[in-house]
Structure formats: structure tokens, C-alpha cells
Design an enzyme around this catalytic site. Structure first.
Site, short mmCIF file in Angstrom:
data_model
loop_
_atom_site.label_atom_id
_atom_site.label_comp_id
_atom_site.label_asym_id
_atom_site.label_seq_id
_atom_site.Cartn_x
_atom_site.Cartn_y
_atom_site.Cartn_z
N ASN A 75 0.86 -1.18 0.00
CA ASN A 75 0.00 0.00 0.00
C ASN A 75 0.90 1.23 0.00
O ASN A 75 1.49 1.57 1.01
CB ASN A 75 -0.89 -0.03 1.25
N TRP A 76 0.97 1.87 -1.15
CA TRP A 76 1.89 3.01 -1.28
C TRP A 76 1.32 4.31 -0.72
O TRP A 76 2.02 5.31 -0.69
CB TRP A 76 2.27 3.19 -2.75
N LYS A 77 0.05 4.29 -0.35
CA LYS A 77 -0.55 5.52 0.21
C LYS A 77 -0.34 6.68 -0.77
O LYS A 77 -0.43 6.48 -1.97
CB LYS A 77 0.00 5.79 1.61
N HIS A 114 -9.41 1.32 4.80
CA HIS A 114 -8.13 1.49 5.48
C HIS A 114 -8.31 2.46 6.66
O HIS A 114 -9.09 3.41 6.56
CB HIS A 114 -7.08 2.02 4.50
N GLU A 117 -6.65 4.84 7.69
CA GLU A 117 -6.43 6.27 7.38
C GLU A 117 -7.67 6.86 6.73
O GLU A 117 -7.97 8.05 6.93
CB GLU A 117 -5.18 6.42 6.51
N GLU A 134 -5.36 -4.78 10.58
CA GLU A 134 -4.33 -3.77 10.77
C GLU A 134 -4.59 -3.02 12.07
O GLU A 134 -5.39 -2.07 12.09
CB GLU A 134 -4.34 -2.77 9.61
N GLY A 156 2.52 2.47 10.64
CA GLY A 156 3.45 3.58 10.47
C GLY A 156 4.15 3.99 11.76
O GLY A 156 4.79 5.03 11.83
N SER A 188 3.45 -2.03 10.21
CA SER A 188 4.91 -2.08 10.41
C SER A 188 5.52 -3.44 10.06
O SER A 188 6.43 -3.91 10.73
CB SER A 188 5.28 -1.65 11.83
N GLY A 235 2.89 -1.13 4.24
CA GLY A 235 2.91 0.29 3.87
C GLY A 235 4.33 0.74 3.60
O GLY A 235 4.89 0.52 2.52
N GLY A 236 4.94 1.36 4.59
CA GLY A 236 6.26 1.99 4.42
C GLY A 236 7.30 1.11 3.75
O GLY A 236 8.02 1.56 2.85
#
Ligand code: PGA
Length: 237
Positions: A14-16, A92, A94, A162, A168, A198, A219-220
Site C-alpha cells: 500500500n503506497w498511500k 483502510h 487512514e 491492521e 506507520g 509495520s 505500507g512503508g
């Protein structure tokens, strides 16, 4: 799980709101996913076409429930299908935290996406306060049942657990915490469950070693082709 269209282990990046088309192509020029695991990229809308060109499975990060209409800033499932996109993330944390997503709007988006032939990764997870208040199962039940009541155990549906406190933050759920939550979610809705929060090359193998962890939503660590490929390798069974 007869009839399951999704291979058991799925790793989604997930590149956001990172990587436009040029950076997407640069990533794909060096990214070498291993065989034996299904890899999905979830870039921003504007980079979907660049990602689809790679031949990898590509999901959007959201999808609207209407086929078309006066919904400024939204994108429909049919539009994603037209681009060659295979699925969408929905719900998600966010989106829930910053953009007013609710269990009701999540359910509507999931219905529309599956109805259009897309696959869906529907996200659930408790906040730190909810975990500390002993409400983890209550929150997971509310979120997972909203999806289940809308579409049942649909063959193109995958859940991502999640925990919000692990996204994050560098704090990862322990493998035991993940396993416990995944087993609980599956008791409500018998679909594959990915872990997110994470995930890194250093912890992926341990998390993915749990019996009910069917993949990862990263993600990151998915932004770098080397670290994302290392996580994908840890998922090969
Ligand atoms: P993270 O994000 O891996 O950077 O914690 C996971 C996610 O939000 O899907």
C-alpha cells in the site's frame, strides 16, 4: 477453501500517497518479486496505469459505491476495471480516521467493488485506546460483521487486520497478537486475513509463520523495491 481464487499467501504493498507514475516505473524497473506468492501493488490512482503495465496485480486504494455521478474526487469500480485494475483496498484506517469512512460506507464500497468484478481487501483493526480498554474483539466484530452482512464470505474478498497502533509507528503486533486477532476475525468471516502494521523484512517471516496469517499488507516497507521483495520472499511457502 474450495473455489478460492486467491492463492493462499498474498502480499500487498500500500503506497498511500507516495509515487507518481515516474517513480512507479522506476520502482518496477528494479523490483523482482519471487514466484510462489501473489504480489499486489496499491499505488495512488494516477499511477495505476503505470503499475498495470508491469503485469503485476494492481489494486486501487479506495473505490466509490456509485457507478457514476456527481461525486467530486471519487472513482468508480467500473473506471478501475477499465484501467485493468484487479481490486481495491476498502476501509483502510487512514480513510476511517481522516476521511470520515464508516462501517456503513465501507460496506457500500465493498458491495460495489465486488459487484463490478473487482477483488477487495477490506481493512479492520482496533486503535490503541480500544485495545487498552479491552475492546479489540468488539471493534473487530463490528467492522468485520459490517462487511460480512453486506457480502457474506465472498470468494473475491480478503480481510486485512491492521491494528491502528501498529500502522506507520514501527510498533508491530507480536505474532501471537496477530494470530489471535486473525483467528477471531475468521470465526466471524471465513476468508483469508492479511496482517498489516509495520511489516518489515526483519519481522515478516515470523508473522507469516502463524497459521491464520494469510499474507501481509505492507505500507512503508513496500516503497523500496529491495525491502518489498524481501518481504515477498519471506512469504513464499
Ligand atoms: P505500515 O502501513 O506498514 O507503514 O505500518 C501499513 C498500512 O497502513 O497498510
Amino acid at each position: 477453501m474450495a473455489g478460492l481464487k486467491i492463492r493462499r499467501v498474498l502480499v500487498a504493498g500500500n503506497w498511500k500517497m507516495y509515487k507518481g507514475p515516474a517513480e512507479t516505473r522506476a520502482f518496477l524497473a528494479t523490483f523482482e518479486p519471487p514466484d510462489g506468492v501473489e504480489v499486489v501493488l496499491c499505488p495512488p490512482y494516477v499511477s495505476l496505469t503505470a503499475a498495470v503495465e508491469s503485469g503485476l496485480s494492481v489494486f486501487a486504494q479506495n473505490v466509490h459505491w456509485a457507478q457514476e455521478g456527481a461525486f467530486t474526487g471519487e472513482v468508480s469500480a467500473a473506471m478501475l476495471v477499465e484501467l485493468g485494475v484487479q481490486g481495491a483496498l476498502v476501509g483502510h484506517s487512514e480513510r476511517r480516521q481522516y476521511f470520515g469512512e464508516t462501517d456503513e460506507t465501507v460496506a457500500r464500497r465493498v458491495v460495489a467493488a465486488l459487484g463490478a468484478g473487482l477483488r477487495v481487501i477490506a481493512c479492520v483493526g482496533e486503535s490503541e485506546e480500544e485495545r487498552e480498554a479491552g475492546q479489540t474483539e468488539l471493534i473487530l466484530r463490528l467492522q468485520a460483521e459490517a462487511v460480512r452482512d453486506a457480502v457474506g464470505e465472498h470468494e473475491r474478498l480478503v480481510i486485512a487486520y491492521e491494528p491502528v497502533w501498529a500502522i506507520g509507528t514501527g510498533k508491530t503486533a507480536t505474532a501471537e497478537q496477530a494470530q489471535e486477532a486473525h483467528a477471531f476475525v475468521k470465526s466471524l468471516l471465513d476468508r483469508p486475513v492479511l496482517y498489516g502494521g509495520s511489516v518489515k523484512p526483519e519481522n515478516a517471516a515470523e508473522l507469516l509463520g502463524e497459521p491464520d496469517v494469510d499474507g501481509a499488507l505492507v505500507g512503508g516497507a513496500s516503497l523500496d523495491p529491495g525491502s518489498f521483495a524481501a518481504i515477498c520472499r519471506a512469504a513464499v511457502r
